[in-house]
Motif scaffolding. Sequence first.
Motif, short mmCIF file in Angstrom:
data_model
loop_
_atom_site.label_atom_id
_atom_site.label_comp_id
_atom_site.label_asym_id
_atom_site.label_seq_id
_atom_site.Cartn_x
_atom_site.Cartn_y
_atom_site.Cartn_z
N GLU A 283 -26.58 26.08 26.31
CA GLU A 283 -26.52 27.35 27.04
C GLU A 283 -25.17 27.46 27.73
OE1 GLU A 283 -28.55 28.81 31.09
OE2 GLU A 283 -30.02 28.40 29.49
N ILE A 284 -24.52 28.60 27.59
CA ILE A 284 -23.18 28.78 28.18
C ILE A 284 -23.31 28.82 29.70
CG2 ILE A 284 -21.20 30.32 28.38
CD1 ILE A 284 -21.75 31.25 25.52
N VAL A 285 -22.50 27.99 30.36
CA VAL A 285 -22.48 28.00 31.83
C VAL A 285 -21.18 28.59 32.35
CG1 VAL A 285 -24.10 26.09 32.11
CG2 VAL A 285 -21.67 25.59 31.87
N ALA A 286 -20.14 28.63 31.53
CA ALA A 286 -18.87 29.23 31.95
C ALA A 286 -18.10 29.69 30.72
CB ALA A 286 -18.04 28.22 32.74
N GLY A 287 -17.47 30.86 30.84
CA GLY A 287 -16.65 31.37 29.75
C GLY A 287 -17.35 32.44 28.94
N VAL B 95 -26.45 29.08 22.52
CA VAL B 95 -25.54 28.86 21.39
C VAL B 95 -26.14 27.75 20.52
CG1 VAL B 95 -23.46 29.64 22.57
CG2 VAL B 95 -24.12 27.24 22.72
N TYR B 96 -25.77 27.76 19.23
CA TYR B 96 -26.37 26.82 18.28
C TYR B 96 -25.32 25.90 17.67
CZ TYR B 96 -29.88 30.50 18.62
OH TYR B 96 -30.78 31.42 19.10
N ALA B 97 -25.72 24.66 17.47
CA ALA B 97 -24.84 23.68 16.82
C ALA B 97 -24.42 24.20 15.44
CB ALA B 97 -25.56 22.34 16.68
N GLY B 98 -23.13 24.01 15.11
CA GLY B 98 -22.64 24.43 13.81
C GLY B 98 -22.01 25.80 13.80
N SER C 228 -12.48 29.90 25.63
CA SER C 228 -12.96 28.54 25.87
C SER C 228 -14.32 28.60 26.57
CB SER C 228 -11.96 27.79 26.74
OG SER C 228 -12.37 26.46 26.91
N LEU C 229 -15.22 27.68 26.20
CA LEU C 229 -16.58 27.71 26.73
C LEU C 229 -16.97 26.37 27.34
CD1 LEU C 229 -18.49 29.46 23.78
CD2 LEU C 229 -17.77 30.54 25.92
N GLU C 230 -17.81 26.43 28.36
CA GLU C 230 -18.49 25.24 28.86
C GLU C 230 -19.98 25.45 28.57
OE1 GLU C 230 -17.61 24.28 32.90
OE2 GLU C 230 -15.45 24.11 32.54
N VAL C 231 -20.55 24.49 27.84
CA VAL C 231 -21.92 24.65 27.35
C VAL C 231 -22.79 23.50 27.83
CG1 VAL C 231 -23.36 24.85 25.29
CG2 VAL C 231 -21.07 25.86 25.30
N HIS D 179 -28.43 18.26 29.31
CA HIS D 179 -27.83 18.71 30.59
C HIS D 179 -26.36 18.31 30.75
CE1 HIS D 179 -31.68 20.20 31.70
NE2 HIS D 179 -32.22 19.01 31.94
N GLU D 180 -25.83 17.49 29.83
CA GLU D 180 -24.40 17.23 29.90
C GLU D 180 -23.64 18.50 29.53
OE1 GLU D 180 -22.69 13.21 29.03
OE2 GLU D 180 -24.45 13.05 27.73
N ILE D 181 -22.41 18.62 30.03
CA ILE D 181 -21.61 19.84 29.80
C ILE D 181 -20.56 19.58 28.73
CG2 ILE D 181 -20.15 21.62 30.85
CD1 ILE D 181 -22.98 21.59 31.97
N MET D 182 -20.60 20.37 27.65
CA MET D 182 -19.61 20.26 26.58
C MET D 182 -18.50 21.30 26.80
SD MET D 182 -22.04 20.01 23.17
CE MET D 182 -22.74 21.65 23.43
N ILE D 183 -17.28 20.90 26.46
CA ILE D 183 -16.15 21.84 26.49
C ILE D 183 -15.81 22.20 25.04
CG2 ILE D 183 -13.73 22.17 27.11
CD1 ILE D 183 -14.19 20.07 29.33
N VAL D 184 -15.89 23.49 24.72
CA VAL D 184 -15.64 23.94 23.35
C VAL D 184 -14.48 24.93 23.36
CG1 VAL D 184 -16.65 24.94 21.27
CG2 VAL D 184 -18.12 23.72 22.89
N LYS D 185 -13.39 24.54 22.70
CA LYS D 185 -12.18 25.38 22.68
C LYS D 185 -12.25 26.39 21.54
CE LYS D 185 -9.30 21.75 24.72
NZ LYS D 185 -8.17 20.82 24.52
N PRO D 186 -11.41 27.43 21.59
CA PRO D 186 -11.38 28.42 20.51
C PRO D 186 -11.11 27.76 19.15
CG PRO D 186 -10.11 29.19 22.37
CD PRO D 186 -10.48 27.78 22.68
#
Length: 798
Positions: free
Chosen positions: A332-336, A360-363, A370-373, A316-323
């Motif tokens: 699961e994508i929550v924003a972007g 979305v899957y690790a790797g 940009s995504l918030e997952v 449930h923590e939110i990861m920020i993943v840049k291009p």
Amino acid sequence: MQKTEQETKACCSTGHNESESSITHTSDHAGELKTYRVTGMDCPSCAMTLEKGLSKTNGIQSVKVNYASGKMAVGAESDDMYDAIPGYVKKYGFEAVPEKPVNDSHVYNVTGMDCSSCAATLEKHLSGNPDVQSVRVNFSTGKMHIAHTLTADQVVKEVQKSGFDATPATLRNQKKEDQKAERKLPVTTISGILLALGFLGSFTAIPEWLVTAFYAAAIVIGGYKPARSAFYAVKSRSLDMNVLMVTAAIGAAIIGEWFEGATVVWLFALGNALQNRSIERTRDSIRSLINLTPSEAVIKTADGPVKKDVEDITVHEIMIVKPGEKIPLDGEIVAGMSSLNQAPITGESLPVDKEPGDKVYAGTVNESGSLEVKVTRLSEDTTIARIIHLVEEAQEKKAPTQAFIDRFAAVYTPIVFILALLIMIVPPLAGFGAWGEWFYRGLTLLVVACPCALVISTPVAIVSAIGNAARNGVLIKGGTFLEKAGAISAIAFDKTGTLTEGKPKVTQVIALQDDSDALVSIAKTIEEHSTHPIAQAVISYANERNISSQAGSQFSAIAGKGATAVIDGTEYFAGKPKLFSEMGISTAGIDERIDVMQSEGNTLVAVGTRDRILGLIAVADTVRDITVRSIEKLKQSGIGEMVMLTGDNEGTAKKMAAETGVTRYFAELMPEDKVTAVKKLQNEGKQVAMVGDGINDAPALATADLGIAMGGAGTDTAMETADIVLMADNLEKLPHTIRLSRNAIKIIKQNIWFSLITKLAALVLIFPGVLTLWMAVLSDTGAALIVILNSMRLLRQK
């Protein structure tokens, strides 16, 4: 509560009874059940006597004694009472020892093994330890599975006693091992230099003792590790290549053949070094998957972005993943919105568009936005972690061919060893030559006695093929299924969702009154309040063409027939043509067209008012473009029959078969009829693979000779139950899998024949005295190396 040994054994046997299994459960009373080993019981009545006696003892709340397993489970009020149990048992004439809790099977990476016989030596050594319940070592993968009551340090020390090194095989440890380059003393090089010095010295005026000293030093330095391994092999009562090689080298030195002995040792060390380097490359096929996931992730917090190790991140923590960055954990994508390259997981060649709500899957690689997952799985539970686990398990499962070769080798080695001893003794005793001559031939036969190349011929090919498949988004669950895939002669496909998209789409719009856009606009207005798949198909068609809906009211569903809404004061209907017939509206002018469209597999949506039909919208499940290409490639691979299984009517099935390119179809099937269809193909003498989604087609998948599930990346059930899993939700990688399997079988056969012919030639050449010791070593290690390199071709197959 940790498992006892009895539970561990029960996993492998269906013969345990209720009383046996009951001793491992937690007591209903205050204390937890503790297990004891009981000795001295002669019959079941002894167990009953002990059970009755102890149950009357104050402080003991429950007791269960099982004669068959020699176990006793006791629930007591206090730890002091547990400590006193052995004393109470002794009063009844028996001995009781507290049993240590068994750790579930742990996996260790083992280094230092030179051949498959090293794995057998390690297994035998650890099996003799009373604290080890079970152990399995696989040379090809370098993994050891062990169930034990030891600490991790004690396991490592026990492994070191056999001459090898071990580390717990966690993903974090594996990454650390891959990052550090291990530097080893180049003993092979030093041994080779000393051998060369001795050989060159024999042509010069230097003293003979110095030449012998060079050879002796070459033997000691190059042979130290084989001698150490041989010592532990003998200690474990195992006859491996190290024992045979060291015996041959020592024997050569005893009869004065120092050059032969040094050459034997150096060639053996060189062969092992080359083999190990090659084997490491096959193991890298999985390590490359391990290193796909980043070790850190940027987490969104109230105080701003914070970097954390993936092992420390919770659900449930939110990861920020840049291009350009890799997704650290499943989520699961929550924003972007973005396109993701999912090739590492699914093998798909094209990026996949993702939006909020998508998995979305690790790797996988974030290519654009940009995504918030939101994290949905911990690091050890990600899809890629499970893929690695399943692949490593698969690589360690023996194929039927490998099991047969192992049984053959187990008989072959001692027979040849005894034959070597007889050759050393019998001919000279019978007066057929000198002792030294036959002793030398016996030593040469000893070297030929270990079938290294033969034993390794199958597992390395399997490891390479399964590793290649995993990197391309295909999970093959073991060597058995790899061999089966190569022998398949017919493939049965479930139609919906396998050959087709599984989602209906609008295929045709026929406007009888207004233009088609106006017809679609009315239909969209009516269907916007419905979640039916056909309604969604109409809405998607309208959205793709930017056709807007109109202002409507009084929306209502007509159960099983359609829906209605009022637009500009007029009541409109969208539904089955039968709906309009029931309202008394004639379909005489379009009956023939309706029949033709329905016979082609279309579901029709008629749109109109209470007075007339305005038009027809045809909806159908569409064939995937990739399906047609895949089936064509399968035909080119030599699959004789492609079969479609569908519940559709004959006309629809015939049309769909023509579109997909399948050679045969079974129509109007109920789910249970798919099993009958598969059996029919099998009765025709075909090896049948069934391709489905892994859930609805489970009975047919189980009945087929090979079950292949699609869309494993999003379906846990498919990953766990099918024999082969296509991680992508399409057939793109199926032709590659079949070709890879067939090539693997071909290479395994090549390896086996090459190994047998090489060994036979060596055996034949010994008796006339043509084969020397160094030639025997070269034939053995050289053949093993060639077999490994031949198997590694599977890693490079595109």
